[in-house]
Design a protein around this motif. Structure first.
Motif, PDB file in Angstrom:
ATOM      1  N   ALA A  67      -8.750 -10.110  14.088  1.00 22.87           N
ATOM      2  CA  ALA A  67      -8.500  -9.251  13.944  1.00 22.87           C
ATOM      3  C   ALA A  67      -7.302  -8.673  13.925  1.00 22.87           C
ATOM      4  O   ALA A  67      -6.764  -7.322  13.166  1.00 22.87           O
ATOM      5  N   ASP A  68      -6.211  -9.646  13.951  1.00 19.50           N
ATOM      6  CA  ASP A  68      -4.918  -9.390  13.246  1.00 19.50           C
ATOM      7  C   ASP A  68      -4.241  -7.628  14.118  1.00 19.50           C
ATOM      8  O   ASP A  68      -3.587  -7.193  13.054  1.00 19.50           O
ATOM      9  N   MET A  69      -3.841  -7.338  15.565  1.00 21.54           N
ATOM     10  CA  MET A  69      -3.603  -6.196  16.475  1.00 21.54           C
ATOM     11  C   MET A  69      -2.179  -6.636  17.023  1.00 21.54           C
ATOM     12  O   MET A  69      -2.374  -5.393  17.184  1.00 21.54           O
ATOM     13  N   GLY A  70      -1.758  -8.089  16.982  1.00 21.49           N
ATOM     14  CA  GLY A  70      -0.963  -8.197  17.668  1.00 21.49           C
ATOM     15  C   GLY A  70      -1.492  -8.231  19.236  1.00 21.49           C
ATOM     16  O   GLY A  70      -0.650  -8.470  19.968  1.00 21.49           O
ATOM     17  N   VAL A  71      -2.633  -8.183  19.765  1.00 24.28           N
ATOM     18  CA  VAL A  71      -3.321  -7.974  20.832  1.00 24.28           C
ATOM     19  C   VAL A  71      -4.014  -9.444  21.159  1.00 24.28           C
ATOM     20  O   VAL A  71      -4.306  -9.618  19.922  1.00 24.28           O
ATOM     21  N   GLU A  72      -4.001  -9.301  22.007  1.00 21.10           N
ATOM     22  CA  GLU A  72      -5.046 -10.687  22.108  1.00 21.10           C
ATOM     23  C   GLU A  72      -6.624 -10.326  22.078  1.00 21.10           C
ATOM     24  O   GLU A  72      -6.691  -8.595  22.928  1.00 21.10           O
ATOM     25  N   VAL A  73      -7.158 -10.490  21.646  1.00 22.55           N
ATOM     26  CA  VAL A  73      -9.018  -9.696  21.976  1.00 22.55           C
ATOM     27  C   VAL A  73      -9.702 -10.555  22.183  1.00 22.55           C
ATOM     28  O   VAL A  73     -10.267 -11.732  21.670  1.00 22.55           O
ATOM     29  N   MET A  74     -10.967 -10.289  22.753  1.00 22.09           N
ATOM     30  CA  MET A  74     -11.736 -11.116  23.490  1.00 22.09           C
ATOM     31  C   MET A  74     -13.233 -10.408  23.164  1.00 22.09           C
ATOM     32  O   MET A  74     -13.243  -8.840  23.922  1.00 22.09           O
ATOM     33  N   PRO A  75     -14.257 -10.998  23.421  1.00 20.30           N
ATOM     34  CA  PRO A  75     -15.709 -10.358  22.594  1.00 20.30           C
ATOM     35  C   PRO A  75     -15.750  -9.503  23.948  1.00 20.30           C
ATOM     36  O   PRO A  75     -15.974 -10.219  25.199  1.00 20.30           O
ATOM     37  N   ALA A  76     -16.204  -8.460  23.513  1.00 23.99           N
ATOM     38  CA  ALA A  76     -17.059  -7.649  24.970  1.00 23.99           C
ATOM     39  C   ALA A  76     -17.820  -8.280  25.579  1.00 23.99           C
ATOM     40  O   ALA A  76     -18.360  -8.170  26.702  1.00 23.99           O
ATOM     41  N   VAL A  77     -19.222  -8.631  24.715  1.00 27.37           N
ATOM     42  CA  VAL A  77     -20.296  -8.638  24.548  1.00 27.37           C
ATOM     43  C   VAL A  77     -20.301 -10.376  24.229  1.00 27.37           C
ATOM     44  O   VAL A  77     -19.712 -10.892  23.224  1.00 27.37           O
ATOM     45  N   THR A  78     -21.246 -11.192  24.827  1.00 26.13           N
ATOM     46  CA  THR A  78     -21.609 -12.390  23.908  1.00 26.13           C
ATOM     47  C   THR A  78     -23.328 -12.609  24.348  1.00 26.13           C
ATOM     48  O   THR A  78     -23.990 -12.188  25.284  1.00 26.13           O
ATOM     49  N   MET A  79     -23.847 -12.807  22.560  1.00 27.03           N
ATOM     50  CA  MET A  79     -25.025 -12.577  23.200  1.00 27.03           C
ATOM     51  C   MET A  79     -25.334 -14.461  22.745  1.00 27.03           C
ATOM     52  O   MET A  79     -25.342 -14.480  21.946  1.00 27.03           O
ATOM     53  N   GLU A  80     -25.622 -14.836  23.797  1.00 29.36           N
ATOM     54  CA  GLU A  80     -25.990 -16.203  24.083  1.00 29.36           C
ATOM     55  C   GLU A  80     -27.545 -16.992  23.712  1.00 29.36           C
ATOM     56  O   GLU A  80     -28.235 -16.361  24.227  1.00 29.36           O
ATOM     57  N   CYS A  81     -27.347 -17.422  22.847  1.00 27.98           N
ATOM     58  CA  CYS A  81     -29.022 -17.626  21.642  1.00 27.98           C
ATOM     59  C   CYS A  81     -28.701 -19.404  21.161  1.00 27.98           C
ATOM     60  O   CYS A  81     -29.035 -19.869  20.924  1.00 27.98           O
ATOM     61  N   THR A  82     -28.465 -20.289  23.352  1.00 32.64           N
ATOM     62  CA  THR A  82     -29.170 -21.727  23.253  1.00 32.64           C
ATOM     63  C   THR A  82     -29.288 -21.828  23.990  1.00 32.64           C
ATOM     64  O   THR A  82     -30.212 -22.581  24.149  1.00 32.64           O
ATOM     65  N   GLY A  83     -29.358 -21.668  25.223  1.00 25.36           N
ATOM     66  CA  GLY A  83     -29.701 -21.834  26.438  1.00 25.36           C
ATOM     67  C   GLY A  83     -29.174 -22.967  27.080  1.00 25.36           C
ATOM     68  O   GLY A  83     -30.231 -23.254  28.301  1.00 25.36           O
ATOM     69  N   VAL A  84     -27.565 -23.380  26.108  1.00 24.49           N
ATOM     70  CA  VAL A  84     -27.496 -25.421  26.649  1.00 24.49           C
ATOM     71  C   VAL A  84     -26.276 -24.588  27.727  1.00 24.49           C
ATOM     72  O   VAL A  84     -25.269 -23.420  27.162  1.00 24.49           O
ATOM     73  N   GLU A  85     -26.226 -25.684  28.743  1.00 24.28           N
ATOM     74  CA  GLU A  85     -25.441 -25.206  30.091  1.00 24.28           C
ATOM     75  C   GLU A  85     -24.204 -25.587  29.240  1.00 24.28           C
ATOM     76  O   GLU A  85     -22.905 -24.080  29.650  1.00 24.28           O
ATOM     77  N   SER A  86     -23.494 -25.866  28.238  1.00 25.67           N
ATOM     78  CA  SER A  86     -22.056 -25.706  28.139  1.00 25.67           C
ATOM     79  C   SER A  86     -22.456 -24.584  26.734  1.00 25.67           C
ATOM     80  O   SER A  86     -20.386 -23.782  27.507  1.00 25.67           O
TER      81      SER A  86
END
Ligand code: NAD
Ligand code: ZN
Length: 366
Positions: free
Chosen positions: A247-266
């Motif tokens: 993103a390189d915007m000088g601030v921390e960027v975290m995903p607003a949404v995670t689409m989880e497509c493994t079903g794996v606990e970790s």
């Protein structure tokens, strides 16, 4: 028609000859069969699981059961009272057929995928659609435009999963999104996130080959190779660093949404740590009956957890997206087999030593 395999999925697009038709939730059980022509099915992870283990979760195979639930074909016959499809139509098969009874609250309220007595073709006791001929309730066949290939028709099923996810997760323009897992579902989800205008998008997997495939599909995606020896928090921190640096915007960027497509606990744990506060971890993957999550991470940062069970009302929209050129879904097919080699197709899907994403089975016989 189609079946999907764990490391790769197989879809089968036969010509509609095999569709069995019957009116949706109506009295007349008109049975129509798909006609001659060709058809396709792709293989899905659940098909491979049924094939290898004679069961999946609560469902056990006790007798001969046909695999396949990602299919399309050509209508070769229709039963009495069927008006929505006719002989010669090319159709996609929606494999889940709910009860449609007035006493079923989920059917009545349109949440028909949650109908407790849904008949899902390929889940015992229902035979699947990976057959030359198939009889299907007519209301659950969707006529497609001539421009669509059988591969695309079969792939409407995994697209339906991700479309349902995309809508329920409310993916939006300019939203930073993390996709965990670059299997068939992960890469279809990637296409949906791209089409929704999400940016930046990061996709993870253990397999560099699968990540390279995802990058080939969507060059703007950023990839992260998961090392399961690392703690979930460390992996999440590195993923957030990747979002922040691209993103390189000088601030921390975290995903607003995670689409989880493994079903794996970790992986679900990584999603919990990586997703922004007030964000959403949307879990498509399925796994063990009981899974530990970093509960306080979700709780103290108001990260929501949401799930999905298959799809509802997605076929018409999915057809418009593919026929309209918004999603080039056929690019996820990595290998095609003829129907006569369906067993080899499933073996190919299940073989972790050979690269595959989606395996398609085509029947072109008349
Ligand atoms: P798949 O097994 O082919 O792909 C999963 C991918 O996740 C693989 O490429 C694997 O390498 C990767 N992976 C495994 N562990 C990982 C980790 N810790 N971090 C990152 N990546 C990791 O399966 P698929 O066909 O793509 O389906 C994905 C999941 O969605 C499966 O669990 C499947 O059963 C599920 N699914 C659910 C629904 C539903 O209705 N909820 C519908 C369809 C599929
Ligand atoms: Zn019902």
């Amino acid at each position: 028609r189609h079946q999907c395999a764990r490391s790769s999925s197989v879809c089968h697009a036969p010509r509609a000859r095999r569709a069995r038709t019957q009116r949706r939730a109506s009295s007349a059980r008109a049975q129509g069969s798909a006609s001659s022509g060709s058809s396709a099915t792709d293989s899905c992870a659940s098909d491979v699981h049924f094939w290898q283990h004679a069961g999946l979760g609560p469902w056990k195979i006790c007798d001969k059961t046909a695999l396949g639930h990602e299919s399309g074909g050509e209508v070769i016959a229709v039963g009495e009272g069927v008006t929505n499809v006719k002989v010669g139509d090319r159709v996609a098969i929606e494999p889940g057929v709910p009860c449609g009874k007035a006493t079923c609250n989920f059917c009545l309220t349109g949440q028909y995928n949650l109908c407790p007595t849904v008949d899902f073709y390929s889940v015992p006791p229902m035979d699947g659609t990976l057959t030359r001929y198939h009889v299907h309730p007519a209301g659950w066949l969707h006529k497609v435009p001539d421009s669509m290939s059988y591969a695309e028709i079969a792939l409407l099923e995994p697209l339906s999963v991700c479309l349902h996810g995309t809508l329920r997760a409310e993916l939006r323009l300019g939203m930073p999104v993390l996709i965990t897992g670059a299997g068939p579902i992960g890469v279809v989800q990637l296409l949906c996130a791209q089409a929704s205008g999400c940016s930046p998008i990061v996709i993870t997997d253990l397999s560099q080959e699968r990540l390279a495939f995802a990058k080939g599909l969507v060059p703007s995606v950023h990839t992260y190779t998961v090392d399961t020896k690392k703690e979930a928090q460390e992996t999440a921190r590195e993923i957030v660093e990747l979002f922040t640096s691209v993103a390189d915007m000088g601030v921390e960027v975290m995903p607003a949404v995670t689409m989880e497509c493994t079903g794996v606990e970790s992986s679900i744990a990584v999603a919990g740590y990586a997703t922004a506060s007030a964000g959403l971890v949307f879990v498509i993957g399925v796994g063990k009956s009981h899974i530990n999550i970093p509960f306080m991470e979700f709780s103290t940062r108001e990260v929501s957890l949401k799930f999905l069970f298959r799809y509802r009302d997605t076929w018409p929209r999915a057809i418009r997206l593919v026929a309209g050129g918004v999603l080039d879904i056929k690019r996820i097919v990595t290998r095609t087999f003829p129907l006569e080699q369906a067993k080899e197709a499933v073996e190919h899907s299940a073989d972790r030593s050979t690269f595959s994403v989606k395996t398609l089975i085509i029947d072109e016989s008349d």
